[in-house]
Design a protein around this motif. Structure first.
Motif, PDB file in Angstrom:
ATOM      1  N   TYR A 159     -45.756  14.584 -19.938  1.00 42.78           N
ATOM      2  CA  TYR A 159     -45.318  14.986 -18.601  1.00 42.78           C
ATOM      3  C   TYR A 159     -45.127  13.749 -17.731  1.00 42.78           C
ATOM      4  O   TYR A 159     -45.710  12.685 -17.985  1.00 42.78           O
ATOM      5  N   SER A 160     -44.290  13.881 -16.712  1.00 45.64           N
ATOM      6  CA  SER A 160     -44.010  12.778 -15.806  1.00 45.64           C
ATOM      7  C   SER A 160     -45.219  12.481 -14.927  1.00 45.64           C
ATOM      8  O   SER A 160     -45.685  13.351 -14.173  1.00 45.64           O
ATOM      9  N   ALA A 161     -45.707  11.259 -15.005  1.00 40.15           N
ATOM     10  CA  ALA A 161     -46.847  10.870 -14.166  1.00 40.15           C
ATOM     11  C   ALA A 161     -46.446  10.790 -12.698  1.00 40.15           C
ATOM     12  O   ALA A 161     -47.293  10.985 -11.812  1.00 40.15           O
ATOM     13  N   GLU A 162     -45.190  10.507 -12.434  1.00 38.91           N
ATOM     14  CA  GLU A 162     -44.746  10.360 -11.049  1.00 38.91           C
ATOM     15  C   GLU A 162     -44.561  11.714 -10.373  1.00 38.91           C
ATOM     16  O   GLU A 162     -45.084  11.955  -9.279  1.00 38.91           O
ATOM     17  N   THR A 163     -43.820  12.622 -10.993  1.00 34.76           N
ATOM     18  CA  THR A 163     -43.598  13.920 -10.353  1.00 34.76           C
ATOM     19  C   THR A 163     -44.832  14.828 -10.436  1.00 34.76           C
ATOM     20  O   THR A 163     -44.925  15.801  -9.687  1.00 34.76           O
ATOM     21  N   GLN A 194     -56.028  17.529 -17.695  1.00 34.97           N
ATOM     22  CA  GLN A 194     -57.038  17.696 -18.734  1.00 34.97           C
ATOM     23  C   GLN A 194     -56.447  17.980 -20.114  1.00 34.97           C
ATOM     24  O   GLN A 194     -57.004  17.535 -21.119  1.00 34.97           O
ATOM     25  N   PHE A 195     -55.338  18.709 -20.160  1.00 38.30           N
ATOM     26  CA  PHE A 195     -54.910  19.269 -21.438  1.00 38.30           C
ATOM     27  C   PHE A 195     -53.494  18.881 -21.848  1.00 38.30           C
ATOM     28  O   PHE A 195     -52.966  19.413 -22.819  1.00 38.30           O
ATOM     29  N   HIS A 196     -52.857  17.990 -21.099  1.00 42.98           N
ATOM     30  CA  HIS A 196     -51.562  17.448 -21.487  1.00 42.98           C
ATOM     31  C   HIS A 196     -51.605  15.934 -21.319  1.00 42.98           C
ATOM     32  O   HIS A 196     -52.606  15.370 -20.881  1.00 42.98           O
ATOM     33  N   THR A 197     -50.517  15.254 -21.662  1.00 37.46           N
ATOM     34  CA  THR A 197     -50.508  13.795 -21.721  1.00 37.46           C
ATOM     35  C   THR A 197     -49.431  13.241 -20.798  1.00 37.46           C
ATOM     36  O   THR A 197     -48.246  13.593 -20.942  1.00 37.46           O
ATOM     37  N   SER A 198     -49.813  12.378 -19.881  1.00 39.36           N
ATOM     38  CA  SER A 198     -48.851  11.787 -18.948  1.00 39.36           C
ATOM     39  C   SER A 198     -48.083  10.652 -19.622  1.00 39.36           C
ATOM     40  O   SER A 198     -48.487  10.124 -20.665  1.00 39.36           O
ATOM     41  N   THR A 199     -46.987  10.256 -18.992  1.00 38.86           N
ATOM     42  CA  THR A 199     -46.228   9.107 -19.499  1.00 38.86           C
ATOM     43  C   THR A 199     -47.092   7.853 -19.546  1.00 38.86           C
ATOM     44  O   THR A 199     -47.008   7.075 -20.507  1.00 38.86           O
ATOM     45  N   HIS A 200     -47.936   7.653 -18.553  1.00 39.40           N
ATOM     46  CA  HIS A 200     -48.793   6.469 -18.534  1.00 39.40           C
ATOM     47  C   HIS A 200     -49.814   6.513 -19.671  1.00 39.40           C
ATOM     48  O   HIS A 200     -50.061   5.493 -20.347  1.00 39.40           O
ATOM     49  N   GLU A 201     -50.401   7.676 -19.893  1.00 38.87           N
ATOM     50  CA  GLU A 201     -51.352   7.812 -20.996  1.00 38.87           C
ATOM     51  C   GLU A 201     -50.664   7.647 -22.340  1.00 38.87           C
ATOM     52  O   GLU A 201     -51.211   7.011 -23.261  1.00 38.87           O
TER      53      GLU A 201
END
Length: 302
Positions: free
Chosen positions: A218-222, A236-243
């Motif tokens: 998912y987009s860390a910015e939006t 908690q349960f998905h992964t950001s672009t930064h991660e």
């Protein structure tokens, strides 16, 4: 059309999926999520080895996307389910019955977490009238292709045949007791599918040096614009672009493929920019439905 991505991978569209018996490919059948995006079918992928597809998840539209990708209906006989969220499973009835109507003779083999057998059984009961009509009515139908063989798994190596070995990787997603990513190995080639998950040590370990790592994102910015209740869930349960950038720097896949993307107004280009800004400089692409990523037979193929 063939577009070169790296020295090791090509993105292929409108080309046969069975060109070579030694090929291993990742076919993107659906990159969507619960949002009803008409351009993105529900989450579903296929790893193709020796011409045989092995499906991962059964989001809405899975069978028609498989047809659009050139996969033969009778070959849709093997599926690995990551978890039981509806956006990953509402295509199961389609996958169980439509290929049978289109002459699949083998029962479909389903692998996935506890609860999958009950789900498949209930689907079969729901379509009992249809099955009876096709078996006993005027239209021709075989007596085996509508059946399912379901194996509920707990992780580890769950399937091996002459083409491929499949390992289920325990991940965390929501409040499910069991959810899985999958690692597909054919010879010295590996493709790892994350399923829905936040950063996962077990997935990282399995994916080290993989030829392809297909990972949700998912987009860390939006994300910053989302309501607090959803921020709590997704963080908690998905992964950001930064991660994901940090994960990819540790795993070092030969190709990182983003799928099951949550944009919230961002674009594919934005997701890539966020990953780059977070420090990952390796090969990465944000996938669209019907993209095909081929691992060439020769390690240094151009």
């Amino acid at each position: 059309m063939i577009k070169q991505l790296t020295a090791l991978f090509v993105l292929i569209t409108s080309v046969s999926l069975t060109a070579s018996a030694s090929d291993m490919k990742l076919v993107i059948l659906g990159t969507g999520n619960p949002n009803a995006d008409p351009d993105r079918s529900g989450p579903a992928l296929a790893v193709v080895a020796n011409g045989q597809p092995y499906l991962i998840d059964a989001g809405p539209g899975v069978v028609r996307r498989a047809s659009a990708a050139g996969l033969e209906m009778p070959s849709l006989s093997m599926a690995f389910i990551t978890h039981l969220h509806s956006d990953h499973t509402v295509g199961l009835s389609d996958l169980i019955f439509t290929p049978w109507v289109l002459e699949r003779e083998k029962p479909i083999n389903l692998f996935g977490p506890p609860g999958l057998a009950a789900m498949a059984d209930h689907i079969s009961k729901a379509y009992a009238v249809d099955v009876s009509m096709r078996l006993n009515g005027a239209e021709p139908a075989n007596e085996t292709g509508y059946k399912h063989i379901t194996t509920e798994i707990a992780g580890g190596y769950v399937f091996t045949d002459q083409n491929i070995q499949v390992e289920a990787i325990q991940i965390d997603h929501g409040s499910f007791d069991a959810a899985f990513g999958y690692k597909f190995t054919a010879g010295d080639k590996t493709i790892v599918i994350s399923g829905d998950t936040g950063p996962s040590d077990t997935l990282e370990k399995a994916a080290m040096g993989a030829d392809i790592l297909a990972h949700e994102v998912y987009s860390a910015e939006t994300f910053k614009t989302r309501p607090p209740v959803w921020q709590n869930y997704h963080s908690q349960f998905h992964t950001s672009t930064h991660e994901l950038a940090a994960i990819a720097n540790r795993v070092k896949p030969k190709l990182l493929v983003l799928y099951h993307q949550l944009y919230w107004g961002a674009t594919d280009e934005d997701l890539i920019k966020e990953i780059r800004a977070a420090g990952y400089n390796g090969p990465v692409v944000s996938a669209a439905d019907l993209d095909v990523f081929a691992v060439p037979s020769e390690p240094n193929a151009k």
